[in-house]
Design an enzyme around this catalytic site. Structure first.
Site, PDB file in Angstrom:
ATOM      1  N   SER A  96     -15.821 101.098  42.618  1.00 44.46           N
ATOM      2  CA  SER A  96     -14.980 102.322  42.340  1.00 44.46           C
ATOM      3  C   SER A  96     -15.211 102.902  41.168  1.00 44.46           C
ATOM      4  O   SER A  96     -16.253 102.504  40.535  1.00 44.46           O
ATOM      5  CB  SER A  96     -13.473 102.225  42.940  1.00 44.46           C
ATOM      6  OG  SER A  96     -13.014 103.440  42.923  1.00 44.46           O
ATOM      7  N   ASN A  97     -14.662 103.908  40.725  1.00 36.88           N
ATOM      8  CA  ASN A  97     -14.793 104.607  39.139  1.00 36.88           C
ATOM      9  C   ASN A  97     -13.287 104.919  38.697  1.00 36.88           C
ATOM     10  O   ASN A  97     -12.435 104.722  39.449  1.00 36.88           O
ATOM     11  CB  ASN A  97     -15.661 105.837  39.381  1.00 36.88           C
ATOM     12  CG  ASN A  97     -15.141 106.710  40.259  1.00 36.88           C
ATOM     13  OD1 ASN A  97     -14.098 107.326  40.244  1.00 36.88           O
ATOM     14  ND2 ASN A  97     -16.057 106.998  41.430  1.00 36.88           N
ATOM     15  N   TYR A  98     -13.063 105.364  37.714  1.00 31.21           N
ATOM     16  CA  TYR A  98     -12.006 105.612  36.997  1.00 31.21           C
ATOM     17  C   TYR A  98     -11.477 107.251  37.356  1.00 31.21           C
ATOM     18  O   TYR A  98     -10.318 107.302  36.554  1.00 31.21           O
ATOM     19  CB  TYR A  98     -12.299 105.779  35.404  1.00 31.21           C
ATOM     20  CG  TYR A  98     -12.504 104.329  34.751  1.00 31.21           C
ATOM     21  CD1 TYR A  98     -11.396 103.504  34.560  1.00 31.21           C
ATOM     22  CD2 TYR A  98     -13.889 104.027  34.163  1.00 31.21           C
ATOM     23  CE1 TYR A  98     -11.958 102.015  34.344  1.00 31.21           C
ATOM     24  CE2 TYR A  98     -14.152 102.751  33.921  1.00 31.21           C
ATOM     25  CZ  TYR A  98     -13.231 101.694  33.683  1.00 31.21           C
ATOM     26  OH  TYR A  98     -13.526 100.558  33.340  1.00 31.21           O
TER      27      TYR A  98
ATOM     28  N   ALA B 173     -14.851 112.222  42.592  1.00 32.98           N
ATOM     29  CA  ALA B 173     -15.853 111.318  42.271  1.00 32.98           C
ATOM     30  C   ALA B 173     -16.185 110.350  43.366  1.00 32.98           C
ATOM     31  O   ALA B 173     -15.868 109.435  43.403  1.00 32.98           O
ATOM     32  CB  ALA B 173     -15.442 110.589  40.949  1.00 32.98           C
TER      33      ALA B 173
END
Ligand code: CTP
Length: 410
Positions: free
Chosen positions: A217-219, A284
């Site tokens: 995943s991402n932030y 995102a």
């Protein structure tokens, strides 16, 4: 923004939730509204007139008949107050007050304001009471009458009640009420080309499963997408927010679809491609996902592990390249370096009408933080450089640009 300069009467009747109303007055004033309070006799037993006069900066109206001995008294104030207002909000509204409104009784300033309000001005009623009272046939009949004559009656929230029981009857928190008022006023001011149009916003990160307990995943926090959804709703759009896993409350009046991974987001978005006028991709989205998802938990059997990743669908590109002439595609280009050229590339390759070039420094812009630094580039290559600002303000600026594009025939 919409509350600025608006004249609001807050009618308060006698329920325990009345204790929250000074906070509501403060919020409305902070947003630039003028607030005058009409307090019923029962309401004054739950919240003090002095508190309300202090936070509103205005005398509180209670009795229909004014004191006779004060100089400058307005002897027809039971009419002039209703005529003054842009909106009437009754919070909390008790079963008794609702019955009086439905029957057309007029024996205090609150009920007088209801009858003298100018046609077309929004009336928002927030019932708050015991769950059984709320479900009673008489109350529901009165609500139906009021709804039938154009009032907006907001269903109370579910939760702990003063009786110690749990049920439907709680008044929403002041910030939610303030947002509802904003929406009602917005709907009463038909100016935005977004009014009544469907806007789809993607937000947040996606999670691409590796095995039963791990993911890539991402932030992304989802804050920018949620701010955009709220701002579009404020302008009267019908908003659908497709979001990956985030810890944010759904903006009032926005339809929310929760998804986990890019493929689910793609499927949800695809089903709305044909229905929306504006598609804003603020999510995102993970560009790749593991080719194989292992069941259970992957064990560490060797010193190296290779994951095979495959491409996810590009949700925005598919919308942008297939869109009709009346549709707008809006995307973000989050770049770590000097990526303006990358933003132009995405504008062209994904056939966008607007791209928000987003710098990233983890303190002021990009993921997780409340602020952003954007450069907006439209399809005519007009660049609008926005300074550092709150994501909510950046969202409004972005919607201003979208409105301009809509006005100019796109
Ligand atoms: N986007 C999307 N679906 C994807 C990837 C991106 O809808 N699978 C959208 C994003 O929401 C954003 C825009 O496309 O609005 C650009 O995303 P970004 O990650 O900056 O660019 P990519 O197209 O993924 O290109 P690259 O990774 O090469 O920078």
């Amino acid at each position: 923004m919409i509350l600025k300069g608006k004249k609001i009467i807050l009618g308060i009747s006698g329920g325990i939730a009345a204790y929250k109303t000074p906070q509501l007055v403060r919020l409305l004033k902070k947003a630039g509204a003028e607030v005058r309070v009409a307090l019923t006799a029962s309401g004054s037993r739950f919240v003090s007139e002095l508190s309300l006069a202090t936070v509103s900066g205005e005398p509180v109206f209670r009795e229909m008949f004014p004191p006779l001995d004060l100089p400058g008294t307005d002897f027809t104030r039971h009419i002039s107050l209703g005529e003054w207002a842009d909106a009437l909000v009754i919070a909390p509204a008790t079963a008794n007050t609702i019955a009086k409104l439905a029957a057309g009784l007029c024996d205090d300033m609150l009920t007088a304001c209801f009858i003298t309000l100018r046609p077309g001005k929004p009336v928002l009623i927030f019932p708050a009471m015991d769950g059984q009272m709320y479900r009673s046939g008489s109350l529901q009949r009165n609500i139906a009458l009021l709804t039938g004559q154009g009032c907006t009656v907001i269903e109370p929230e579910n939760g702990d009640l003063a009786s110690g029981q749990c049920g439907t009857g709680r008044m929403p928190e002041p910030d939610v009420i303030a947002q509802r008022i904003g929406m009602a006023l917005q709907n009463a001011t038909p100016d935005s080309p977004l009014r009544g149009r469907r806007v789809v916003v993607t937000a947040g990160p996606t999670r691409e499963k590796i095995d039963g307990v791990r993911f890539i995943s991402n932030y992304s926090s989802g804050k920018m997408g949620f701010a955009l959804a709220e701002a579009a709703r404020e302008r009267g759009a019908e908003v659908t927010l497709i979001t990956g896993p985030v810890h944010l409350d759904t903006p009032v009046g926005v339809e929310r679809l929760d998804v986990e991974n890019a493929c689910e987001m793609y499927e949800a978005a695809k089903s709305l491609y044909g229905l929306c006028t504006v598609f804003i991709a603020a999510a995102a989205v993970a560009d790749y996902r593991p080719e194989l998802v292992l069941e259970g938990k992957l064990k560490k059997n060797s010193s190296h592990l290779q994951l095979n990743l495959i491409r996810n669908p590009d949700i925005l590109a598919e919308f942008g390249t297939g869109k009709r002439p009346d549709q707008l595609a809006v995307g973000f280009a989050l770049e770590t370096g000097d990526g303006l050229e990358e933003a132009y590339r995405k504008l062209q390759e994904k056939n966008l009408d607007l791209v928000a070039f987003n710098t990233f420094d983890r303190k002021t812009s990009g993921f997780e933080v409340d602020t952003n630094v954007l450069t907006l580039i439209d399809r005519n290559h007009t660049e609008t450089v926005l300074p550092l600002m709150q994501k909510k303000d950046a969202a409004r600026q972005l919607l201003d640009c979208i409105e301009q594009l809509m006005h100019s025939g796109r």
